[in-house]
Motif scaffolding. Sequence first.
Motif, short mmCIF file in Angstrom:
data_model
loop_
_atom_site.label_atom_id
_atom_site.label_comp_id
_atom_site.label_asym_id
_atom_site.label_seq_id
_atom_site.Cartn_x
_atom_site.Cartn_y
_atom_site.Cartn_z
N PRO A 174 0.81 -1.22 0.00
CA PRO A 174 0.00 0.00 0.00
C PRO A 174 0.85 1.27 0.00
O PRO A 174 2.03 1.23 0.31
CB PRO A 174 -0.78 -0.13 1.32
CG PRO A 174 0.17 -0.85 2.22
CD PRO A 174 0.88 -1.83 1.34
N LEU A 175 0.19 2.38 -0.35
CA LEU A 175 0.88 3.66 -0.42
C LEU A 175 0.88 4.36 0.93
O LEU A 175 0.79 5.59 1.01
CB LEU A 175 0.21 4.55 -1.48
CG LEU A 175 0.31 4.03 -2.91
CD1 LEU A 175 -0.46 4.93 -3.86
CD2 LEU A 175 1.76 3.93 -3.35
N VAL A 176 0.97 3.57 1.99
CA VAL A 176 1.03 4.12 3.34
C VAL A 176 2.13 3.37 4.09
O VAL A 176 2.20 2.13 4.03
CB VAL A 176 -0.31 3.95 4.08
CG1 VAL A 176 -0.18 4.39 5.54
CG2 VAL A 176 -1.40 4.76 3.39
N PRO A 234 1.14 8.37 -5.93
CA PRO A 234 1.12 7.11 -6.71
C PRO A 234 2.48 6.76 -7.30
O PRO A 234 2.79 5.58 -7.46
CB PRO A 234 0.09 7.42 -7.81
CG PRO A 234 -0.82 8.42 -7.19
CD PRO A 234 0.06 9.28 -6.32
N ALA A 235 3.30 7.77 -7.57
CA ALA A 235 4.64 7.50 -8.11
C ALA A 235 5.62 7.07 -7.03
O ALA A 235 6.76 6.70 -7.33
CB ALA A 235 5.18 8.74 -8.83
N ARG A 236 5.21 7.16 -5.77
CA ARG A 236 6.04 6.78 -4.62
C ARG A 236 7.34 7.59 -4.55
O ARG A 236 8.34 7.12 -4.01
CB ARG A 236 6.37 5.28 -4.66
CG ARG A 236 5.14 4.37 -4.53
CD ARG A 236 5.53 2.91 -4.64
NE ARG A 236 4.42 2.03 -4.36
CZ ARG A 236 3.46 1.72 -5.22
NH1 ARG A 236 3.48 2.24 -6.43
NH2 ARG A 236 2.48 0.89 -4.88
N ASP A 237 7.31 8.80 -5.06
CA ASP A 237 8.54 9.60 -5.03
C ASP A 237 8.56 10.61 -3.89
O ASP A 237 9.61 11.13 -3.54
CB ASP A 237 8.73 10.32 -6.37
CG ASP A 237 7.54 11.20 -6.73
OD1 ASP A 237 6.47 11.05 -6.09
OD2 ASP A 237 7.68 12.03 -7.65
N ARG A 238 7.39 10.90 -3.30
CA ARG A 238 7.33 11.87 -2.21
C ARG A 238 6.05 11.62 -1.40
O ARG A 238 5.05 11.16 -1.96
CB ARG A 238 7.33 13.30 -2.74
CG ARG A 238 6.09 13.65 -3.53
CD ARG A 238 6.19 15.00 -4.22
NE ARG A 238 4.95 15.34 -4.88
CZ ARG A 238 4.54 14.83 -6.04
NH1 ARG A 238 5.30 13.95 -6.67
NH2 ARG A 238 3.38 15.20 -6.57
N PRO A 239 6.10 11.94 -0.13
CA PRO A 239 4.86 11.81 0.66
C PRO A 239 3.87 12.91 0.30
O PRO A 239 4.23 14.08 0.18
CB PRO A 239 5.34 11.97 2.11
CG PRO A 239 6.82 11.85 2.07
CD PRO A 239 7.23 12.29 0.71
N ARG A 240 2.62 12.54 0.11
CA ARG A 240 1.57 13.54 -0.07
C ARG A 240 1.26 14.22 1.24
O ARG A 240 0.95 15.40 1.30
CB ARG A 240 0.31 12.90 -0.64
CG ARG A 240 0.45 12.40 -2.06
CD ARG A 240 -0.88 12.01 -2.64
NE ARG A 240 -1.54 10.96 -1.85
CZ ARG A 240 -2.70 10.40 -2.19
NH1 ARG A 240 -3.31 10.79 -3.28
NH2 ARG A 240 -3.22 9.44 -1.45
N ARG A 241 1.33 13.43 2.31
CA ARG A 241 1.05 13.97 3.64
C ARG A 241 1.73 13.06 4.67
O ARG A 241 1.77 11.85 4.50
CB ARG A 241 -0.45 14.04 3.90
CG ARG A 241 -0.84 14.77 5.16
CD ARG A 241 -2.34 14.96 5.25
NE ARG A 241 -2.81 16.05 4.41
CZ ARG A 241 -3.44 15.92 3.25
NH1 ARG A 241 -3.69 14.73 2.79
NH2 ARG A 241 -3.85 16.96 2.57
N VAL A 242 2.28 13.66 5.71
CA VAL A 242 2.87 12.90 6.81
C VAL A 242 2.11 13.25 8.08
O VAL A 242 1.90 14.43 8.38
CB VAL A 242 4.37 13.20 6.98
CG1 VAL A 242 4.93 12.42 8.17
CG2 VAL A 242 5.15 12.85 5.71
N TRP A 243 1.71 12.23 8.81
CA TRP A 243 0.91 12.40 10.01
C TRP A 243 1.72 12.02 11.24
O TRP A 243 2.49 11.06 11.22
CB TRP A 243 -0.34 11.52 9.97
CG TRP A 243 -1.26 11.80 8.82
CD1 TRP A 243 -1.19 11.26 7.56
CD2 TRP A 243 -2.38 12.68 8.82
NE1 TRP A 243 -2.21 11.75 6.78
CE2 TRP A 243 -2.95 12.63 7.51
CE3 TRP A 243 -2.96 13.51 9.77
CZ2 TRP A 243 -4.08 13.36 7.16
CZ3 TRP A 243 -4.09 14.24 9.43
CH2 TRP A 243 -4.63 14.17 8.14
N LEU A 244 1.50 12.75 12.30
CA LEU A 244 2.05 12.45 13.62
C LEU A 244 0.93 11.85 14.46
O LEU A 244 -0.18 12.38 14.49
CB LEU A 244 2.56 13.74 14.27
CG LEU A 244 3.19 13.63 15.66
CD1 LEU A 244 4.57 13.01 15.55
CD2 LEU A 244 3.28 15.02 16.30
#
Length: 357
Positions: free
Chosen positions: A250-252, A278-288
Amino acid sequence: MTQRLTGRPAAPDHPGQEHHDPVPAWFVNTVFAGLPRSDQRRCATAYLRALLTSPGRKTVRAMTNCAADLQAFQQFVNHSPWDWQPSRRALGRLAAQRMNLRATVLELALVPKYGEQIVGVHRRPTPTGGSVNCQVSLGLFLTERGRSLPVDWRLYLNRAWGEDADHRQRGRVPDGVRRHCLEELAFQLLDEAPQTARGGTRPVILDLRDAGDTCRAAAGLLDRGADFLLSLGETERLRANVLKPPVRAPLVTLASPARLDLRGYGTGRFRLLAEWSPARDRPRRVWLTNMLDGASNDFLALLRLRATSGEALTAVTQDYGMADFTGRSFPGWHHHMTLVSAAYAVDALELGEDEPA
């Protein structure tokens, strides 16, 4: 979730007609019981009916083309001094009773506006390097699987609307309402949030979209004993560069627990959750998150709840009149948003005409 029926038929003019009133009388009597006069409750019913049945924009003038009274609507929304908080509390209690709540989501709404006279409007930078004239608000959404309902709101006031006497007088901003940062508005909403009828606590999901102080938000959520997912701003994402992109779905991705310094608020144990492009090149969002024992599937379920509340915000903005408010007063905005939330609840909760036992 129930889809919006734009411009659906209004209430019948005569008792024998086929169509039913889209606004149940028991609902108005429950949510707007605090309105002291019967004519105010009738106007609330008419305004809700107009929000639910009139096609196109939901400005007061446009809705009065559907046989409503322009002067009565203007008076009720922009000038009448009724208190909106009892109605929001009643709406929150009703939602908590009828929903299997899984999360409290705080949604940031940025609504572009023309002109400078609408209350709260100011210029704000955009991620692309430009700026936009807009209102900024924060909504509290009670969320279950597949359905999310806004029950309370705060309007962000910049320095002009929060401190300048001329702006405040023009917008009829009450003396007790001052300028607050977005995370402080989030705390106000959480402190007044309704309790679930089934007991227990719900995780809080808050995405300030680089518009607030992440460390202050995390500290305030910890002070309130909340389990939370909190989006990191760009600076915090760079400092927390410990997540590697997944090779396959998954993308998470979820990091191991680590201690993070909250810059002046002490240290705490957290985990990081990354949503990848979707390209897995950068996080769209990072959660704490402070939920150290949660599994990947638990966090995926929370992110789906976040998507559900985002869909609800889009519907409220585009179809139920949030984006269409053009009034100049602070009370007028809150009156309108209370009625917008109530209209959305009529559809989202699939309310019937008969009062529940």
